[in-house]
Design a protein around this motif. Sequence first.
Motif, PDB file in Angstrom:
ATOM      1  N   PRO A   5       0.809  -1.226   0.000  1.00 51.21           N
ATOM      2  CA  PRO A   5       0.000   0.000   0.000  1.00 51.21           C
ATOM      3  C   PRO A   5       0.839   1.271   0.000  1.00 51.21           C
ATOM      4  O   PRO A   5       0.324   2.343  -0.310  1.00 51.21           O
ATOM      5  CB  PRO A   5      -0.832  -0.118   1.287  1.00 51.21           C
ATOM      6  N   GLU A   6       2.123   1.158   0.340  1.00 51.08           N
ATOM      7  CA  GLU A   6       2.974   2.346   0.357  1.00 51.08           C
ATOM      8  C   GLU A   6       3.556   2.678  -1.011  1.00 51.08           C
ATOM      9  O   GLU A   6       4.132   3.748  -1.196  1.00 51.08           O
ATOM     10  CB  GLU A   6       4.088   2.166   1.383  1.00 51.08           C
ATOM     11  N   ILE A   7       3.443   1.753  -1.951  1.00 48.87           N
ATOM     12  CA  ILE A   7       3.870   2.042  -3.324  1.00 48.87           C
ATOM     13  C   ILE A   7       2.772   2.850  -4.006  1.00 48.87           C
ATOM     14  O   ILE A   7       1.595   2.494  -3.958  1.00 48.87           O
ATOM     15  CB  ILE A   7       4.140   0.744  -4.105  1.00 48.87           C
ATOM     16  N   GLU A   8       3.153   3.944  -4.630  1.00 49.59           N
ATOM     17  CA  GLU A   8       2.184   4.829  -5.269  1.00 49.59           C
ATOM     18  C   GLU A   8       2.226   4.689  -6.784  1.00 49.59           C
ATOM     19  O   GLU A   8       3.230   4.249  -7.361  1.00 49.59           O
ATOM     20  CB  GLU A   8       2.467   6.286  -4.875  1.00 49.59           C
ATOM     21  N   GLY A   9       1.138   5.079  -7.416  1.00 53.93           N
ATOM     22  CA  GLY A   9       1.085   5.069  -8.865  1.00 53.93           C
ATOM     23  C   GLY A   9       2.204   5.897  -9.468  1.00 53.93           C
ATOM     24  O   GLY A   9       2.585   6.938  -8.941  1.00 53.93           O
ATOM     25  N   GLY A  10       2.761   5.406 -10.577  1.00 52.56           N
ATOM     26  CA  GLY A  10       3.847   6.114 -11.244  1.00 52.56           C
ATOM     27  C   GLY A  10       5.221   5.786 -10.703  1.00 52.56           C
ATOM     28  O   GLY A  10       6.218   6.323 -11.198  1.00 52.56           O
ATOM     29  N   GLN A  11       5.298   4.907  -9.696  1.00 57.70           N
ATOM     30  CA  GLN A  11       6.599   4.546  -9.147  1.00 57.70           C
ATOM     31  C   GLN A  11       7.180   3.333  -9.869  1.00 57.70           C
ATOM     32  O   GLN A  11       6.503   2.632 -10.626  1.00 57.70           O
ATOM     33  CB  GLN A  11       6.495   4.290  -7.642  1.00 57.70           C
ATOM     34  N   PHE A  12       8.459   3.091  -9.589  1.00 61.46           N
ATOM     35  CA  PHE A  12       9.249   2.047 -10.240  1.00 61.46           C
ATOM     36  C   PHE A  12       9.897   1.225  -9.141  1.00 61.46           C
ATOM     37  O   PHE A  12      10.504   1.782  -8.226  1.00 61.46           O
ATOM     38  CB  PHE A  12      10.301   2.723 -11.127  1.00 61.46           C
ATOM     39  N   VAL A  13       9.767  -0.091  -9.197  1.00 64.41           N
ATOM     40  CA  VAL A  13      10.255  -0.969  -8.139  1.00 64.41           C
ATOM     41  C   VAL A  13      11.228  -1.984  -8.719  1.00 64.41           C
ATOM     42  O   VAL A  13      10.972  -2.565  -9.787  1.00 64.41           O
ATOM     43  CB  VAL A  13       9.081  -1.708  -7.458  1.00 64.41           C
ATOM     44  N   GLY A  14      12.339  -2.204  -8.015  1.00 61.51           N
ATOM     45  CA  GLY A  14      13.304  -3.197  -8.475  1.00 61.51           C
ATOM     46  C   GLY A  14      14.220  -3.628  -7.355  1.00 61.51           C
ATOM     47  O   GLY A  14      14.184  -3.073  -6.249  1.00 61.51           O
ATOM     48  N   PRO A  15      15.075  -4.621  -7.587  1.00 63.34           N
ATOM     49  CA  PRO A  15      15.984  -5.113  -6.551  1.00 63.34           C
ATOM     50  C   PRO A  15      16.960  -4.033  -6.081  1.00 63.34           C
ATOM     51  O   PRO A  15      17.391  -3.179  -6.869  1.00 63.34           O
ATOM     52  CB  PRO A  15      16.733  -6.253  -7.240  1.00 63.34           C
ATOM     53  N   ARG A  16      17.317  -4.113  -4.829  1.00 63.98           N
ATOM     54  CA  ARG A  16      18.186  -3.108  -4.220  1.00 63.98           C
ATOM     55  C   ARG A  16      19.506  -2.942  -4.966  1.00 63.98           C
ATOM     56  O   ARG A  16      20.008  -1.833  -5.141  1.00 63.98           O
ATOM     57  CB  ARG A  16      18.459  -3.498  -2.759  1.00 63.98           C
ATOM     58  N   PHE A  17      20.091  -4.068  -5.409  1.00 61.21           N
ATOM     59  CA  PHE A  17      21.391  -4.002  -6.088  1.00 61.21           C
ATOM     60  C   PHE A  17      21.237  -4.161  -7.606  1.00 61.21           C
ATOM     61  O   PHE A  17      22.145  -4.625  -8.282  1.00 61.21           O
ATOM     62  CB  PHE A  17      22.329  -5.070  -5.527  1.00 61.21           C
ATOM     63  N   ILE A  18      20.116  -3.775  -8.112  1.00 62.10           N
ATOM     64  CA  ILE A  18      19.769  -3.792  -9.541  1.00 62.10           C
ATOM     65  C   ILE A  18      19.633  -5.216 -10.072  1.00 62.10           C
ATOM     66  O   ILE A  18      18.572  -5.592 -10.577  1.00 62.10           O
ATOM     67  CB  ILE A  18      20.766  -2.989 -10.405  1.00 62.10           C
ATOM     68  N   VAL A  19      20.689  -6.033  -9.975  1.00 52.79           N
ATOM     69  CA  VAL A  19      20.599  -7.402 -10.485  1.00 52.79           C
ATOM     70  C   VAL A  19      19.982  -8.357  -9.476  1.00 52.79           C
ATOM     71  O   VAL A  19      19.458  -9.415  -9.840  1.00 52.79           O
ATOM     72  CB  VAL A  19      21.991  -7.921 -10.921  1.00 52.79           C
ATOM     73  N   HIS A  20      20.068  -8.011  -8.185  1.00 51.73           N
ATOM     74  CA  HIS A  20      19.502  -8.865  -7.149  1.00 51.73           C
ATOM     75  C   HIS A  20      19.264  -8.039  -5.894  1.00 51.73           C
ATOM     76  O   HIS A  20      19.714  -6.910  -5.771  1.00 51.73           O
ATOM     77  CB  HIS A  20      20.425 -10.058  -6.839  1.00 51.73           C
TER      78      HIS A  20
END
Length: 328
Positions: free
Chosen positions: A267-282
């Motif tokens: 619920p804390e992720i908002e529209g228009g955001q981008f989510v991915g792994p902390r170290f990019i590859v993992h």
Amino acid sequence: MARDGWDTRRLPDLSGRRYLITGSTRGLGYFASEQLVAAGAHVIMTGRHPKRLAAAHAAVERRVTDAAADDWSPEPGTVETLLLDTSNFGSIRAAAATARARGPLHGVLLNAGIVHPPKQRQTAGGHELVFATNVLGHFSLAGELLQNLAVVGGRMVWLGSMSTAMGATDPTDPELVEGYTPWRAYVQSKVATTVLGLEADRRLRAAGVPASSVVAHPGYSISGRSPGVRGVNEPARFKRFVDNLQTPISQSKQSGAHSLVRALVDPEIEGGQFVGPRFIVHGTPRRATPVRLTRDPALGARLWEYCENATRVRWPFEKAARARRRFR
């Protein structure tokens, strides 16, 4: 636990929530389905092949039930399956009609896609296969299901890729009539899904639609480092050996699905955001920043118009804006 409080091992209780996932028979889509069902959700698993869908369905029920018997998990959720080929507009319309009739959706994970293009470059409808499968099909499906999301303030998640940071260029020729290579087709499709995911949220906000759009990427997630699942993920011994050599720069598909699931349910992720792994590859999923090119509203508007013309789908923004009021 992640620094910002998100724990991939303990998802929120998703009892009573409904999600549809494209490409659920393998890889990221399968493991995302498993994680959602383990947290109590009802998941509609989709795929092109009936036998693979049946095997994935059985695997989710088997593995989640076994885990729940020895774990903290809430009562497991439920699963149903739906045939859907995102490269085929007729299949999309039929699947969307079925899904619409089954009620509201709290989330749609637009995951299905081609990474390594086959020899056949075009769909029966004449579109470049990778762009049709990864982009046009999901644009069409998301528009068809928009009202089902809006009635409960749901969320769509588009699948991006870390490849967009590796020399992405403006897709002035979206279906690569000129200069086609398999790698370029894949990267360009992921530039487009990221652009469209961000543009979708702008348009949803502008129209007052009570739904959101988020983009997520799984890092470098490979099958040889993923749990073996009968009928779903059964890499050969040599594949396991080769993939495990990449341990420092990779992660399992199961771990890659964590970013997709967080983007879908946190619920804390908002529209228009981008989510991915902390170290990019993992790594643990976190908020990130998509490459500058993909954030360009002018490019978003141009690609949106292209997809409308290619799919002949116009998103029903006005109807969706009213949908939640009617549902109440």
